[in-house]
Design a protein around this motif. Structure first.
Motif, short mmCIF file in Angstrom:
data_model
loop_
_atom_site.label_atom_id
_atom_site.label_comp_id
_atom_site.label_asym_id
_atom_site.label_seq_id
_atom_site.Cartn_x
_atom_site.Cartn_y
_atom_site.Cartn_z
N ARG A 1 0.75 -1.23 -0.02
CA ARG A 1 0.07 -0.13 0.13
C ARG A 1 0.93 1.27 0.13
NH1 ARG A 1 -5.00 -1.57 4.19
NH2 ARG A 1 -6.15 -2.87 2.83
N GLY A 2 2.21 1.31 -0.06
CA GLY A 2 2.87 2.29 -0.25
C GLY A 2 3.96 2.45 0.82
N ALA A 3 4.08 1.83 1.76
CA ALA A 3 5.31 1.56 2.72
C ALA A 3 6.42 0.93 1.93
CB ALA A 3 4.82 0.57 4.02
N GLY A 4 6.15 0.01 1.01
CA GLY A 4 7.29 -0.46 0.41
C GLY A 4 7.94 0.54 -0.55
N GLN A 5 7.69 1.50 -1.11
CA GLN A 5 8.38 2.50 -1.79
C GLN A 5 9.19 3.19 -0.76
OE1 GLN A 5 5.95 5.24 -3.95
NE2 GLN A 5 7.51 6.38 -4.98
N HIS A 6 8.73 3.63 0.31
CA HIS A 6 9.62 4.32 1.27
C HIS A 6 10.73 3.36 1.91
CE1 HIS A 6 9.91 7.71 4.55
NE2 HIS A 6 10.42 6.55 5.20
N VAL A 7 10.38 2.09 2.29
CA VAL A 7 11.49 1.37 2.72
C VAL A 7 12.51 0.96 1.76
CG1 VAL A 7 11.90 -1.00 3.58
CG2 VAL A 7 9.97 0.14 4.43
N ASP A 8 12.15 0.89 0.44
CA ASP A 8 12.99 0.54 -0.47
C ASP A 8 13.73 1.85 -0.85
OD1 ASP A 8 12.00 -1.99 -0.77
OD2 ASP A 8 10.82 -1.49 -2.38
N GLN A 9 13.41 3.20 -0.63
CA GLN A 9 14.11 4.25 -0.85
C GLN A 9 15.24 4.29 0.13
OE1 GLN A 9 12.51 8.39 0.03
NE2 GLN A 9 13.12 8.76 -2.16
N MET A 10 14.88 4.07 1.37
CA MET A 10 15.81 3.99 2.38
C MET A 10 17.09 2.94 2.20
SD MET A 10 13.28 4.20 5.91
CE MET A 10 14.74 3.81 6.84
N PHE A 11 16.55 1.99 1.56
CA PHE A 11 17.70 0.70 1.36
C PHE A 11 18.12 1.00 -0.09
CE2 PHE A 11 16.52 -1.30 4.88
CZ PHE A 11 17.29 -2.32 5.23
N THR A 12 18.15 2.08 -0.64
CA THR A 12 18.84 2.48 -1.83
C THR A 12 20.16 1.89 -1.96
OG1 THR A 12 17.63 4.56 -1.97
CG2 THR A 12 19.81 4.10 -3.53
N TYR A 13 20.99 2.13 -0.85
CA TYR A 13 22.57 1.53 -0.74
C TYR A 13 22.38 0.43 0.21
CZ TYR A 13 23.28 5.86 -3.01
OH TYR A 13 23.41 6.94 -3.96
N ALA A 14 22.37 -1.15 -0.58
CA ALA A 14 22.22 -2.17 0.42
C ALA A 14 22.87 -3.13 -0.31
CB ALA A 14 20.90 -2.53 0.57
N ALA A 15 23.84 -4.08 0.21
CA ALA A 15 24.54 -4.84 -0.28
C ALA A 15 23.99 -6.25 0.32
CB ALA A 15 25.96 -4.97 0.15
N VAL A 16 23.35 -7.02 -0.58
CA VAL A 16 22.45 -8.15 -0.04
C VAL A 16 23.01 -9.25 -0.96
CG1 VAL A 16 20.15 -9.07 -0.03
CG2 VAL A 16 20.47 -6.65 0.59
N GLY A 17 23.41 -10.33 -0.06
CA GLY A 17 23.59 -11.68 -1.12
C GLY A 17 24.80 -12.43 -0.42
N THR A 18 25.60 -13.32 -1.22
CA THR A 18 26.58 -13.95 -0.85
C THR A 18 27.66 -12.96 -0.48
OG1 THR A 18 27.26 -14.41 -2.94
CG2 THR A 18 25.84 -16.14 -1.86
N PRO A 19 28.92 -13.61 0.02
CA PRO A 19 30.13 -12.76 0.38
C PRO A 19 30.45 -12.37 -0.87
CG PRO A 19 30.16 -14.78 1.61
CD PRO A 19 28.89 -14.81 1.02
#
Length: 331
Positions: free
Chosen positions: A264-282
């Motif tokens: 409902r819209g929270a996702g857009q805000h959260v994903d903007q906060m996580f613009t710089y995110a390293a997610v994955g294997t080493p």
């Protein structure tokens, strides 16, 4: 090229756990970071947030210092308008006396809270306007060169605890440049002005007694796991946690309800906060962090490990360090 790495720890209170267990987890995270060669661990001042236990920042630093031996510890940051500069000078002067050569003091001008909490803190709404003057007053106490006649910080006088300016806008960048202090940008949750602010800081920097050249620390979210599937599951869980914390009005929600919030819209805000995110294997995390660092030529990265469990955060700290081959681990 090796990347100087640090950790930002919000002392999260995970679902079903207590403040006591959260603080114990912060101790273990600092110990793990020390073992794996991280430069420093910082704790952020937040108030009236049900999932964050780092409000009494100097007390938490003191406790963690007693359970570590060499890693630098500090505030990232103290929200200076909430406090008298003399009080902060005394607190961090005490910490420096207890743990010589290990204490940092990052300073921000945001409230770290909402308006009602500002009232409860007895904060003057205009106090942030005095932030530059308060930084200079604090710096004077720590240098033994008080700007207030007849008033000294004891402990604190002459300790010269290093100061850092935190920010997410041009204001902090320009202030850090003018005062010749290191600049830490909060790109782990407020990424919009990162490149412009860092460029302004470098362009306008004036050398000082503390620092002869610009020094940039950039915040970045990290979720490193043994498999890509684990990392992305943890990322999904953290998106739910952030949505609940920001938009649920203090209510506990199920995963299904949190997913509704995100759609409902929270996702857009959260994903903007996580613009710089390293997610994955080493290897994936290492590639991302090298690219992020190169993008702004950061001198140091401060990593916010965002796994939803203590075990996940500890593993992320380990895997990230091993992937980037930082400096020799401390004893």
């Amino acid at each position: 090229m090796q990347i100087p790495l640090s950790v930002l720890d919000l002392a999260p209170i995970t679902r079903g756990e207590s403040v006591t267990s959260s603080i114990a987890a912060s101790v273990e995270l600092a110990r793990r970071a020390e073992q794996h060669g991280y430069e420093r661990v910082w704790y952020a001042e937040h108030h009236n947030m049900p999932r964050i236990a780092s409000s009494a920042t100097s007390v938490l630093i003191s406790h963690v210092g007693a359970h570590t031996s060499s890693i630098r510890l500090g505030a990232g940051g103290v929200m200076l308008p909430n406090h008298a500069p003399l009080t902060i000078a005394e607190q961090f002067g005490t910490l420096e006396a207890m743990y010589p050569g290990r204490i940092d003091l990052g300073l921000g001008r945001a409230p770290g809270s909402d308006q009602n909490t500002m009232y409860a803190l007895r904060r003057d709404p205009s106090s942030s306007d005095r932030f530059p003057e308060d930084v200079l007053e604090l710096q004077g106490y720590l240098a033994g060169e008080s700007r207030v006649p007849g008033v000294e910080a004891i402990p604190g006088r002459g300790s010269r605890v290093p100061l850092y300016i935190l920010g997410s806008s041009m204001f902090g960048a320009q202030l850090a440049a003018r005062l010749g202090l290191p600049y830490a940008f909060a790109s782990h949750f407020a990424p919009q002005a990162l490149e412009a602010a860092v460029a302004a800081y470098r362009r306008e920097f004036r050398p000082s007694d503390q620092l002869d050249a610009p020094y940039v620390i950039a915040g970045v979210n990290v979720i490193a796991a043994d498999t890509a599937e684990q990392a992305h599951e943890q990322h999904a869980a953290m998106r739910r946690t952030l949505a609940i914390g920001l938009f649920a009005g203090g209510r506990e929600l199920s995963d299904v309800e949190a997913d509704v919030l995100l759609r409902r819209g929270a996702g857009q805000h959260v994903d903007q906060m996580f613009t710089y995110a390293a997610v994955g294997t080493p290897p994936e995390v290492a590639d991302y962090l090298h690219g992020f660092r190169d993008r702004i030529a950061a001198d140091e990265l401060i990593t916010a490990h965002q796994a939803p469990t203590t075990e996940g955060r500890l593993r992320s700290v380990e895997l990230t360090a091993e992937a980037l081959e930082p400096t020799t681990a401390r004893a």
